[in-house]
Scaffold this active site. Structure first.
Site, mmCIF file in Angstrom:
data_model
loop_
_atom_site.group_PDB
_atom_site.id
_atom_site.type_symbol
_atom_site.label_atom_id
_atom_site.label_comp_id
_atom_site.label_asym_id
_atom_site.label_seq_id
_atom_site.Cartn_x
_atom_site.Cartn_y
_atom_site.Cartn_z
ATOM 1 N N VAL A 1 1.473 -26.380 8.333
ATOM 2 C CA VAL A 1 1.827 -26.272 9.751
ATOM 3 C C VAL A 1 3.229 -26.806 10.013
ATOM 4 O O VAL A 1 4.065 -26.144 10.626
ATOM 5 C CB VAL A 1 0.807 -27.028 10.623
ATOM 6 N N ARG B 1 6.653 -34.395 -2.267
ATOM 7 C CA ARG B 1 6.827 -33.326 -1.279
ATOM 8 C C ARG B 1 8.272 -33.314 -0.762
ATOM 9 O O ARG B 1 8.896 -32.251 -0.656
ATOM 10 C CB ARG B 1 5.837 -33.528 -0.125
ATOM 11 N N THR C 1 -6.194 -33.220 10.115
ATOM 12 C CA THR C 1 -7.302 -33.927 10.774
ATOM 13 C C THR C 1 -8.595 -33.469 10.116
ATOM 14 O O THR C 1 -9.289 -32.573 10.621
ATOM 15 C CB THR C 1 -7.335 -33.653 12.292
ATOM 16 N N THR D 1 -5.362 -30.517 15.151
ATOM 17 C CA THR D 1 -6.613 -30.206 15.853
ATOM 18 C C THR D 1 -7.430 -31.476 16.081
ATOM 19 O O THR D 1 -7.678 -32.241 15.146
ATOM 20 C CB THR D 1 -7.451 -29.200 15.050
ATOM 21 N N CYS E 1 -9.678 -25.180 9.009
ATOM 22 C CA CYS E 1 -9.861 -24.916 10.442
ATOM 23 C C CYS E 1 -11.295 -24.550 10.776
ATOM 24 O O CYS E 1 -12.031 -25.341 11.359
ATOM 25 C CB CYS E 1 -8.910 -23.802 10.892
ATOM 26 N N ARG F 1 -7.838 -26.238 0.263
ATOM 27 C CA ARG F 1 -8.479 -27.244 1.104
ATOM 28 C C ARG F 1 -9.830 -26.754 1.622
ATOM 29 O O ARG F 1 -9.950 -25.674 2.182
ATOM 30 C CB ARG F 1 -7.587 -27.596 2.298
#
Length: 414
Positions: free
Chosen positions: A12, A35, A83, A118, A258, A329
């Site tokens: 994101v 990263r 989250t 989220t 999600c 994930r």
């Protein structure tokens, strides 16, 4: 001129930072040294940005850092951290709390903190704001302000990228809401929708994926029923789909960060205020058990073909949570693998999209690089990567289970 700090450079945050970098000064902050190092060298392992795009951001002056000192002079902070849920399927706000603590240490008068992660309705103002106040010593809606603009990134989708997806925005005051909306509207070509409050924006996000989860649970249940009736589920859905208002959902494993997670944020808040959300949780239970159902169907087909289950070699193709994407994930393919292993099968997994080190770290699985399809009693096509659609398996004694229904010769499918 706003200087923006994007906290969390994953699926994101990185595309969002890149989009903002074309018009603003941007600092990308992440707690992972590797990263930061790989992005600074022009490489994005999520493949959301190609090398040219990462270098574009760098050439625009964007800085990648894990030093808090480098974000002190920003005046807009955008939080895009994960989250997740814990092993008890309860919201884990740890990344969000840590990000809020970091921002609180550098927060200044009139700064704006926008959350994209989220959450359940109320989390921004009830959980994050007190931390910002504690670590900054500033007063909410007097010294600093907040906004919420839920992310709508679809990993692996190169058509619906961040600027081409309509963005919901909100602010902690009407004036700040307008400013947050204007900020996003300056880069989002698809347009924006200014919600009246932060809670409305939070609720809108969490029900988007809850709705999809329930619809997929419905067609998963249909697949189970039609399997018992010896009816082709896809043929039924194709026929029903000729009606103009029939929704085109398909059965499958529901994973990712999600759809398989967000409903638990909503049900947690519902239970907190004394309501038991029966439909949402029923859909979650059904979808969470689909991997076990698939494995059992595979075993039944193997028995019908005379295979000894103990020690049988089974190949699972695909470990990412969706097709043509490296994101592993919350992949529910692992449920199929573990259930087959519990039956005594020797299970091997192959996926040309997934990163071997990430799979080893996340699921303790060694990815099979070279595959001879003839060496297996069963093959489970778990993810519909583009290359798998070209597979031609001709061993009639072999069970082929096609979860995504992309092969016309499979022995079983959802």
């Amino acid at each position: 001129m706003d200087k923006i700090c994007v906290i969390g450079l994953g699926y994101v945050g990185l595309p969002l930072a890149h989009a903002f970098s074309e018009k603003y000064k941007v600092v990308g902050f992440d707690i992972s040294q590797w990263r930061i190092d790989e992005l600074s060298s022009g490489y994005d392992r999520t493949l959301e940005l190609n090398e040219t795009q990462v270098n574009e951001a760098l050439n625009n002056g964007m800085q990648f850092t894990l030093s808090v000192d480098d974000i002190k002079d920003c005046n807009v902070y955008i939080v895009t951290v994960p989250t997740p849920i814990d092993k008890h399927k309860k919201p884990d706000l740890t990344p969000l709390i840590k990000a809020s603590e970091t921002i609180g240490k550098v927060l200044k008068k009139d700064d704006i903190v926008i959350y994209e992660s989220t959450v359940y309705p109320g989390a921004t103002e009830e959980d994050c704001v007190p931390i910002l106040e504690k670590f900054s010593g500033l007063k909410f809606n007097k010294d600093f302000f907040c906004g919420y603009s839920p992310e709508r990134i679809n990993p692996g989708d190169k058509e619906h990228t961040v600027t081409k997806i309509l963005k919901v925005t909100s602010g902690s005051t009407p004036e700040v809401g307008k400013k947050v909306n204007e900020l996003y509207a300056s880069i989002i070509t698809a347009g924006t929708h200014l919600a009246p409050t932060i809670k409305v924006a939070e609720a809108a996000k969490v029900i988007e994926n809850s709705q999809r989860d329930i619809n997929i649970a419905f067609v998963n249940e249909l697949a189970m029923i039609f399997n018992k009736l010896d009816i082709d589920t896809n043929a039924v859905l194709e026929a029903a789909g000729t009606k103009w208002n029939f929704l085109p959902f398909r059965p499958g494993l529901v994973g990712g960060h999600c759809i398989g997670v967000d409903p638990y944020y909503l049900t947690h808040k519902a239970q907190e205020v004394g309501y038991n959300p029966e439909i949402i949780l029923a859909g979650r239970r059904l979808n969470d058990n689909m991997g076990i159902y698939v494995a059992n169907q595979v075993i039944k087909l193997m028995i019908k073909k005379g295979h000894k289950i103990e020690g049988s070699k089974v190949l699972v193709l695909g470990i990412t949570f969706k097709e043509n994407c490296p994101d592993i994930r919350n992949s529910r393919v692992i449920d199929v693998v573990r259930e087959l292993q519990d039956f005594g099968c020797d299970v091997e997994v192959s996926d040309y999209w997934a990163d071997s080190d990430e799979v080893k770290h996340e699921y303790n699985l060694e990815l099979k690089q070279e595959v001879n399809y003839e060496n297996y009693e069963a093959i489970v096509l778990a993810v519909s990567h583009e290359n798998y659609k070209k597979l031609r398996l001709n061993n009639n004694n072999q069970v082929v289970f096609d979860i995504k229904s992309i092969l016309d010769y499979a022995d079983g499918r959802l």
